[in-house]
Design a protein around this motif. Structure first.
Motif, PDB file in Angstrom:
ATOM      1  N   GLY A  15       0.823  -1.209   0.000  1.00 40.78           N
ATOM      2  CA  GLY A  15       0.000   0.000   0.000  1.00 40.78           C
ATOM      3  C   GLY A  15       0.851   1.251   0.000  1.00 40.78           C
ATOM      4  O   GLY A  15       0.585   2.208  -0.747  1.00 40.78           O
ATOM      5  N   LYS A  16       1.875   1.254   0.824  1.00 41.62           N
ATOM      6  CA  LYS A  16       2.781   2.404   0.900  1.00 41.62           C
ATOM      7  C   LYS A  16       3.441   2.663  -0.457  1.00 41.62           C
ATOM      8  O   LYS A  16       3.538   3.810  -0.904  1.00 41.62           O
ATOM      9  CB  LYS A  16       3.843   2.151   1.973  1.00 41.62           C
ATOM     10  CG  LYS A  16       4.825   3.269   2.148  1.00 41.62           C
ATOM     11  CD  LYS A  16       5.809   2.952   3.244  1.00 41.62           C
ATOM     12  CE  LYS A  16       6.774   4.096   3.465  1.00 41.62           C
ATOM     13  NZ  LYS A  16       7.712   3.845   4.556  1.00 41.62           N
ATOM     14  N   GLU A  17       3.867   1.609  -1.108  1.00 47.51           N
ATOM     15  CA  GLU A  17       4.500   1.745  -2.422  1.00 47.51           C
ATOM     16  C   GLU A  17       3.506   2.247  -3.467  1.00 47.51           C
ATOM     17  O   GLU A  17       3.846   3.091  -4.305  1.00 47.51           O
ATOM     18  CB  GLU A  17       5.103   0.415  -2.874  1.00 47.51           C
ATOM     19  CG  GLU A  17       5.876   0.484  -4.167  1.00 47.51           C
ATOM     20  CD  GLU A  17       7.117   1.355  -4.135  1.00 47.51           C
ATOM     21  OE1 GLU A  17       7.550   1.810  -5.213  1.00 47.51           O
ATOM     22  OE2 GLU A  17       7.684   1.604  -3.039  1.00 47.51           O
ATOM     23  N   LEU A  18       2.271   1.766  -3.404  1.00 48.87           N
ATOM     24  CA  LEU A  18       1.253   2.237  -4.342  1.00 48.87           C
ATOM     25  C   LEU A  18       0.983   3.726  -4.144  1.00 48.87           C
ATOM     26  O   LEU A  18       0.898   4.481  -5.127  1.00 48.87           O
ATOM     27  CB  LEU A  18      -0.038   1.431  -4.173  1.00 48.87           C
ATOM     28  CG  LEU A  18       0.012  -0.012  -4.668  1.00 48.87           C
ATOM     29  CD1 LEU A  18      -1.209  -0.784  -4.192  1.00 48.87           C
ATOM     30  CD2 LEU A  18       0.141  -0.079  -6.182  1.00 48.87           C
ATOM     31  N   VAL A  19       0.860   4.162  -2.887  1.00 47.03           N
ATOM     32  CA  VAL A  19       0.635   5.590  -2.611  1.00 47.03           C
ATOM     33  C   VAL A  19       1.826   6.407  -3.102  1.00 47.03           C
ATOM     34  O   VAL A  19       1.660   7.439  -3.770  1.00 47.03           O
ATOM     35  CB  VAL A  19       0.369   5.842  -1.117  1.00 47.03           C
ATOM     36  CG1 VAL A  19       0.343   7.342  -0.815  1.00 47.03           C
ATOM     37  CG2 VAL A  19      -0.936   5.188  -0.671  1.00 47.03           C
ATOM     38  N   LYS A  20       3.021   5.973  -2.799  1.00 46.80           N
ATOM     39  CA  LYS A  20       4.226   6.684  -3.229  1.00 46.80           C
ATOM     40  C   LYS A  20       4.250   6.841  -4.750  1.00 46.80           C
ATOM     41  O   LYS A  20       4.518   7.930  -5.270  1.00 46.80           O
ATOM     42  CB  LYS A  20       5.466   5.922  -2.754  1.00 46.80           C
ATOM     43  CG  LYS A  20       6.785   6.563  -3.126  1.00 46.80           C
ATOM     44  CD  LYS A  20       7.936   5.743  -2.626  1.00 46.80           C
ATOM     45  CE  LYS A  20       8.715   5.308  -3.836  1.00 46.80           C
ATOM     46  NZ  LYS A  20       9.757   4.356  -3.623  1.00 46.80           N
ATOM     47  N   ARG A  21       3.920   5.791  -5.454  1.00 46.46           N
ATOM     48  CA  ARG A  21       3.958   5.835  -6.912  1.00 46.46           C
ATOM     49  C   ARG A  21       2.867   6.733  -7.498  1.00 46.46           C
ATOM     50  O   ARG A  21       3.113   7.464  -8.455  1.00 46.46           O
ATOM     51  CB  ARG A  21       3.863   4.426  -7.495  1.00 46.46           C
ATOM     52  CG  ARG A  21       5.155   3.646  -7.298  1.00 46.46           C
ATOM     53  CD  ARG A  21       5.002   2.190  -7.733  1.00 46.46           C
ATOM     54  NE  ARG A  21       6.217   1.452  -7.504  1.00 46.46           N
ATOM     55  CZ  ARG A  21       7.015   0.995  -8.466  1.00 46.46           C
ATOM     56  NH1 ARG A  21       6.708   1.182  -9.737  1.00 46.46           N
ATOM     57  NH2 ARG A  21       8.112   0.326  -8.161  1.00 46.46           N
ATOM     58  N   ILE A  22       1.645   6.697  -6.930  1.00 47.87           N
ATOM     59  CA  ILE A  22       0.575   7.551  -7.482  1.00 47.87           C
ATOM     60  C   ILE A  22       0.862   9.018  -7.176  1.00 47.87           C
ATOM     61  O   ILE A  22       0.629   9.884  -8.013  1.00 47.87           O
ATOM     62  CB  ILE A  22      -0.826   7.110  -7.004  1.00 47.87           C
ATOM     63  CG1 ILE A  22      -1.907   7.617  -7.970  1.00 47.87           C
ATOM     64  CG2 ILE A  22      -1.155   7.626  -5.634  1.00 47.87           C
ATOM     65  CD1 ILE A  22      -2.181   6.753  -9.132  1.00 47.87           C
ATOM     66  N   LEU A  23       1.402   9.300  -5.989  1.00 47.94           N
ATOM     67  CA  LEU A  23       1.759  10.687  -5.673  1.00 47.94           C
ATOM     68  C   LEU A  23       2.861  11.182  -6.597  1.00 47.94           C
ATOM     69  O   LEU A  23       2.866  12.348  -7.000  1.00 47.94           O
ATOM     70  CB  LEU A  23       2.155  10.825  -4.203  1.00 47.94           C
ATOM     71  CG  LEU A  23       1.023  10.632  -3.189  1.00 47.94           C
ATOM     72  CD1 LEU A  23       1.560  10.736  -1.766  1.00 47.94           C
ATOM     73  CD2 LEU A  23      -0.121  11.612  -3.422  1.00 47.94           C
ATOM     74  N   ASN A  24       3.775  10.316  -6.961  1.00 46.70           N
ATOM     75  CA  ASN A  24       4.824  10.674  -7.919  1.00 46.70           C
ATOM     76  C   ASN A  24       4.211  10.975  -9.293  1.00 46.70           C
ATOM     77  O   ASN A  24       4.604  11.930  -9.968  1.00 46.70           O
ATOM     78  CB  ASN A  24       5.857   9.559  -8.026  1.00 46.70           C
ATOM     79  CG  ASN A  24       7.042   9.973  -8.859  1.00 46.70           C
ATOM     80  OD1 ASN A  24       7.667  10.989  -8.598  1.00 46.70           O
ATOM     81  ND2 ASN A  24       7.346   9.187  -9.878  1.00 46.70           N
ATOM     82  N   GLU A  25       3.225  10.177  -9.689  1.00 48.42           N
ATOM     83  CA  GLU A  25       2.529  10.409 -10.963  1.00 48.42           C
ATOM     84  C   GLU A  25       1.775  11.744 -10.959  1.00 48.42           C
ATOM     85  O   GLU A  25       1.560  12.343 -12.003  1.00 48.42           O
ATOM     86  CB  GLU A  25       1.526   9.284 -11.236  1.00 48.42           C
ATOM     87  CG  GLU A  25       2.149   7.963 -11.589  1.00 48.42           C
ATOM     88  CD  GLU A  25       2.541   7.878 -13.052  1.00 48.42           C
ATOM     89  OE1 GLU A  25       1.839   8.445 -13.904  1.00 48.42           O
ATOM     90  OE2 GLU A  25       3.567   7.243 -13.328  1.00 48.42           O
TER      91      GLU A  25
END
Length: 134
Positions: free
Chosen positions: A83-93
């Motif tokens: 979940g943390k990785e998914l949030v990090k990646r979407i915020l980067n997008e």
């Protein structure tokens, strides 16, 4: 774990077990449709089973605002940093967007706070007889 920002090669059969505890969850075809209609999507895929085990979506005008309606990780895969990785990646997008909003239950506020989000007030309407999307 493989992280993907496209739906290429993703079928509804790869989307089992999500929307846990929803009284009227969307079926797998509706789930795939909501992913396709999102502005951004990131998937977590198990290397061995090739099943989607987590996803996050964003809806955006592409200029100033974005909303993150869904972050889900299958129960068997929780507490592994997915979940943390998914949030990090979407915020980067979404890093060129002015405001990124997300609504969550009170028990999730510390989780999202730890990922750099700020608590605010919000209002919602829930039309539960449309919860399944059909």
């Amino acid at each position: 774990m493989i992280y993907k920002d496209s739906l290429e090669g993703i079928s509804s059969e790869m989307l089992t077990g999500f929307f846990v505890d929803w009284p009227h969850p969307p079926n797998q075809e509706t789930h795939l449709k909501l992913l396709k209609n999102s502005s951004k999507v990131i998937l977590a895929i198990d290397n061995d089973t090739k099943q989607v085990v987590g996803f996050i979506t964003a809806i955006s005008d592409g200029i100033l605002s974005a909303y993150i309606p869904f972050l889900e990780v299958l129960p068997a895969y929780k507490m592994k940093g997915i979940g943390k990785e998914l949030v990090k990646r979407i915020l980067n997008e979404l890093d060129d967007i002015y405001m990124i909003d997300l609504c969550c239950d009170d028990d999730l506020i510390p989780y999202y706070h730890s990922l750099g989000m700020t608590k605010t007030n919000g209002m919602v309407i829930r039309n539960y007889n449309r919860q399944s999307g059909s």
